[in-house]
Motif scaffolding. Structure first.
Motif, PDB file in Angstrom:
ATOM      1  N   THR A  71      54.873  58.399   6.689  1.00 39.91           N
ATOM      2  CA  THR A  71      53.914  57.642   5.887  1.00 39.91           C
ATOM      3  C   THR A  71      53.551  56.407   6.691  1.00 39.91           C
ATOM      4  O   THR A  71      54.440  55.717   7.191  1.00 39.91           O
ATOM      5  CB  THR A  71      54.519  57.226   4.535  1.00 39.91           C
ATOM      6  OG1 THR A  71      54.700  58.394   3.732  1.00 39.91           O
ATOM      7  CG2 THR A  71      53.587  56.265   3.795  1.00 39.91           C
ATOM      8  N   VAL A  72      52.259  56.138   6.846  1.00 38.24           N
ATOM      9  CA  VAL A  72      51.845  55.029   7.707  1.00 38.24           C
ATOM     10  C   VAL A  72      51.164  53.940   6.882  1.00 38.24           C
ATOM     11  O   VAL A  72      50.505  54.203   5.876  1.00 38.24           O
ATOM     12  CB  VAL A  72      50.903  55.505   8.839  1.00 38.24           C
ATOM     13  CG1 VAL A  72      51.636  56.500   9.733  1.00 38.24           C
ATOM     14  CG2 VAL A  72      49.630  56.132   8.293  1.00 38.24           C
ATOM     15  N   TYR A  73      51.362  52.697   7.337  1.00 36.21           N
ATOM     16  CA  TYR A  73      50.772  51.516   6.716  1.00 36.21           C
ATOM     17  C   TYR A  73      49.683  50.959   7.627  1.00 36.21           C
ATOM     18  O   TYR A  73      49.855  50.873   8.842  1.00 36.21           O
ATOM     19  CB  TYR A  73      51.815  50.423   6.519  1.00 36.21           C
ATOM     20  CG  TYR A  73      52.969  50.761   5.607  1.00 36.21           C
ATOM     21  CD1 TYR A  73      52.762  51.245   4.325  1.00 36.21           C
ATOM     22  CD2 TYR A  73      54.287  50.545   6.021  1.00 36.21           C
ATOM     23  CE1 TYR A  73      53.823  51.519   3.479  1.00 36.21           C
ATOM     24  CE2 TYR A  73      55.354  50.817   5.186  1.00 36.21           C
ATOM     25  CZ  TYR A  73      55.118  51.307   3.920  1.00 36.21           C
ATOM     26  OH  TYR A  73      56.181  51.571   3.086  1.00 36.21           O
ATOM     27  N   GLU A  74      48.587  50.508   7.008  1.00 38.80           N
ATOM     28  CA  GLU A  74      47.533  49.820   7.745  1.00 38.80           C
ATOM     29  C   GLU A  74      47.493  48.337   7.428  1.00 38.80           C
ATOM     30  O   GLU A  74      46.802  47.583   8.121  1.00 38.80           O
ATOM     31  CB  GLU A  74      46.174  50.433   7.414  1.00 38.80           C
ATOM     32  CG  GLU A  74      46.008  51.866   7.876  1.00 38.80           C
ATOM     33  CD  GLU A  74      44.700  52.460   7.416  1.00 38.80           C
ATOM     34  OE1 GLU A  74      43.654  52.156   8.035  1.00 38.80           O
ATOM     35  OE2 GLU A  74      44.708  53.207   6.418  1.00 38.80           O
ATOM     36  N   ARG A  75      48.195  47.920   6.401  1.00 35.54           N
ATOM     37  CA  ARG A  75      48.200  46.514   6.003  1.00 35.54           C
ATOM     38  C   ARG A  75      49.639  46.001   5.962  1.00 35.54           C
ATOM     39  O   ARG A  75      50.526  46.673   5.416  1.00 35.54           O
ATOM     40  CB  ARG A  75      47.561  46.349   4.628  1.00 35.54           C
ATOM     41  CG  ARG A  75      46.096  46.697   4.583  1.00 35.54           C
ATOM     42  CD  ARG A  75      45.550  46.674   3.163  1.00 35.54           C
ATOM     43  NE  ARG A  75      45.927  45.442   2.446  1.00 35.54           N
ATOM     44  CZ  ARG A  75      45.564  45.189   1.193  1.00 35.54           C
ATOM     45  NH1 ARG A  75      44.843  46.066   0.517  1.00 35.54           N
ATOM     46  NH2 ARG A  75      45.931  44.066   0.626  1.00 35.54           N
TER      47      ARG A  75
END
Length: 421
Positions: free
Chosen positions: A148-152
C-alpha cells in the motif's frame, strides 16, 4: 445429513455457480471421492471471477462497514468518479442494505466481523497451497506480498489507527519510507512518500485461467459441467429439483447455491430473506503498460489496486451501487488510468480494454456459508464481496467438512444465513 457417495440417481450433489467459489468446492468434494455436477448459465469463470484484481488479500480483515467508512461517505459521493458512487435511481432499492451497513459499523459488530474475517483469511494461503499443489497449478499463485503506497505525508498518521488494528488481528505489516518502497518497485514515481508492505499476501497472474484450469481438472477427473440457466428450485421427499430455462430438470440429493450476486433469488425461493446486493466493480486492463511492477500495489489515497498479470497490468477497484441490471459506466474504469499515471509515470494505456463485474456483498462483509436451517439438502456459499478469490479454497474445505457431517476447523455458525432471519 452426510453425503451419500454411493448415490448415482438422482445425482449425489449439484453446485449452482461455476465461479471460483463453486469450482473450488466442486474440486474439493471430488478430491474427497464425491460425484459432483456444476451448473452455470455461462462457462466457468465468466462472471466476477473473470475480472477481479487477482489479489489474495489476506490482510483485509477490517469489514467495509466501519465508522471510518461511514464518516467518509458524504465526501466520497461528491465525486461521481470517486471510489464510491450510487446510481441515484437505485437508491430506494439499496436503502435497506445501506441501513444494515450502517448498523454493521457499530464497534461491537466491527470487532466480530474482524474476528471472523481473520479466521477465514488467516487460513487462505495454506488452503490454496493444498488446492494448487494437488492440481499442479502452483504457478498460478505468486507469493511476493503486496504494497500500500502513500502520496501524502499526513496519510501515515491518518492510517495509523487502522494499521494498529490490523496488527492486533495478526496481520503482518512493515512500514516503509518512499525510498524503501521504490527499492521494491522502482517504477514508482517520486510522488510516493511511503508505504506498507504486507508479506503474507499473494496474487495470481490470471484469475480467469485459475478458475478454468481448476474446472478442466475437475472435468477431466470425471466431474460434470452443465451450461444452463437455473430458473427454479423445488424440494421433493428425498431430493432437490433444479429447473433450467430449457425445461430440463436436474434432481440431486444435495444442492449448493454458489451463484454470487444472483444468490438472493434462489435463497428467497426457499423462504430465506438475505440482504444481498452487489458492488459493481470495474477494471482497466493495460496489455502494453510500458512499465513493470512485481506485486499488487494499492493506493491509499485513491482506493484502487494495480496487479501485474500475464496479459499486462490490471487496474481495478472502486465501488458502485447500482444493482444487477444497469448499464456499465465505463468512465469509472477509464479514471483508473489517470490514478495509475500519478504513481507510475511511464505507464501507457495503448490497447486498454474495460470490464465491469458484480461483487456479491452483504452489509457485515461476511459471506453466507453452511447448510440451510430448514433445508438439510441445501447449503449456501455466497456473499464473499471483495474476497471471493481470497476465501475460495478455505470456503471449499470448510463447507465440504460440514456437508460430510464433520466439524469444520472454523465454526460456521457466524456465517449462517440465520443471522438475517
Amino acid at each position: 445429513m452426510p453425503l451419500d457417495s454411493n448415490s448415482t440417481d438422482p445425482r449425489e450433489l449439484v453446485i449452482i455457480g461455476a465461479g471460483i467459489i463453486g469450482v473450488a468446492l466442486a474440486e474439493q468434494l471430488q478430491h474427497r471421492g464425491h460425484q459432483v455436477t456444476l451448473v452455470d448459465r455461462d462457462s466457468p469463470g465468466r462472471g466476477c471471477s473473470y475480472g477481479n484484481a487477482g489479489h489474495f488479500a489476506t490482510d483485509v480483515v477490517l469489514p467495509l462497514a466501519n465508522m471510518k467508512t461511514i464518516l467518509s461517505v458524504p465526501k466520497l459521493l461528491l465525486d461521481p468518479l470517486g471510489p464510491l458512487s450510487i446510481r441515484w435511481g437505485y437508491f430506494p432499492k439499496v436503502l435497506p442494505w445501506l441501513l444494515r451497513f450502517a448498523a454493521a459499523a457499530a464497534p461491537a459488530n466491527v470487532e466480530k466481523s474482524c474476528q471472523h474475517l481473520r479466521a477465514l483469511n488467516g487460513r487462505s494461503i495454506e488452503s490454496y497451497d493444498r488446492l494448487l499443489g494437488r492440481t499442479g497449478l502452483t504457478d498460478l499463485m505468486t507469493k511476493r506480498g503486496a504494497l500500500t503506497v502513500y502520496e501524502r505525508p499526513d496519510s501515515v498518521d491518518r492510517n495509523q489507527a487502522t494499521v494498529d488494528l490490523l496488527r492486533e488481528y495478526g496481520v503482518e505489516i512493515e512500514s516503509l519510507s518512499g525510498d524503501e518502497v521504490r527499492a521494491l518497485e522502482p517504477a514508482l514515481g517520486k510522488g510516493v512518500v511511503g508505504g506498507l508492505f504486507f508479506p503474507r499476501t499473494a496474487h495470481t497472474a490470471n484469475p480467469y485461467r485459475l478458475v478454468t484450469a481448476l474446472a478442466d481438472r475437475f472435468q477431466n477427473s470425471g466431474g460434470e459441467i452443465l451450461q444452463g440457466e437455473v430458473v427454479g428450485l423445488q424440494q421433493t421427499a428425498d431430493a432437490m429439483d433444479v429447473r433450467l430455462s430449457s425445461g430440463r430438470s436436474i434432481r440431486s440429493r444435495r444442492l449448493v447455491i454458489a451463484t454470487g450476486a444472483w444468490s438472493k433469488v434462489f435463497a428467497e425461493q426457499l423462504g430465506y430473506k438475505v440482504p444481498l446486493d452487489t458492488e459493481r466493480g470495474y477494471h482497466l486492463m493495460l496489455p502494453q503498460p510500458g512499465t513493470n511492477i512485481s506485486r499488487p500495489l494499492v493506493s491509499f489515497e485513491r482506493s484502487f489496486v494495480m496487479t501485474p498479470m500475464e496479459e499486462g497490468l490490471r487496474l481495478a477497484g472502486t465501488v458502485e451501487l447500482g444493482g444487477l441490471d444497469a448499464e456499465p459506466n465505463f468512465a469509472r474504469a477509464d479514471i483508473l488510468f489517470d490514478h495509475a499515471q500519478s504513481l507510475l509515470p511511464d505507464i501507457s494505456n495503448t490497447g486498454a480494454h474495460r470490464w465491469m463485474g458484480l461483487r456479491p456483498s452483504l452489509p457485515d462483509s461476511l459471506p453466507v456459508l453452511g447448510i440451510a436451517p430448514h433445508h438439510p439438502r441445501v447449503a449456501f456459499a455466497f456473499g464473499h464481496q471483495h474476497l471471493g478469490l481470497t476465501q475460495a479454497a478455505i470456503t471449499a474445505e470448510l463447507l465440504a467438512d460440514e456437508l460430510e457431517g464433520k466439524a469444520p476447523e472454523i465454526d460456521l455458525s457466524p456465517f449462517s444465513i440465520k443471522r438475517f432471519q
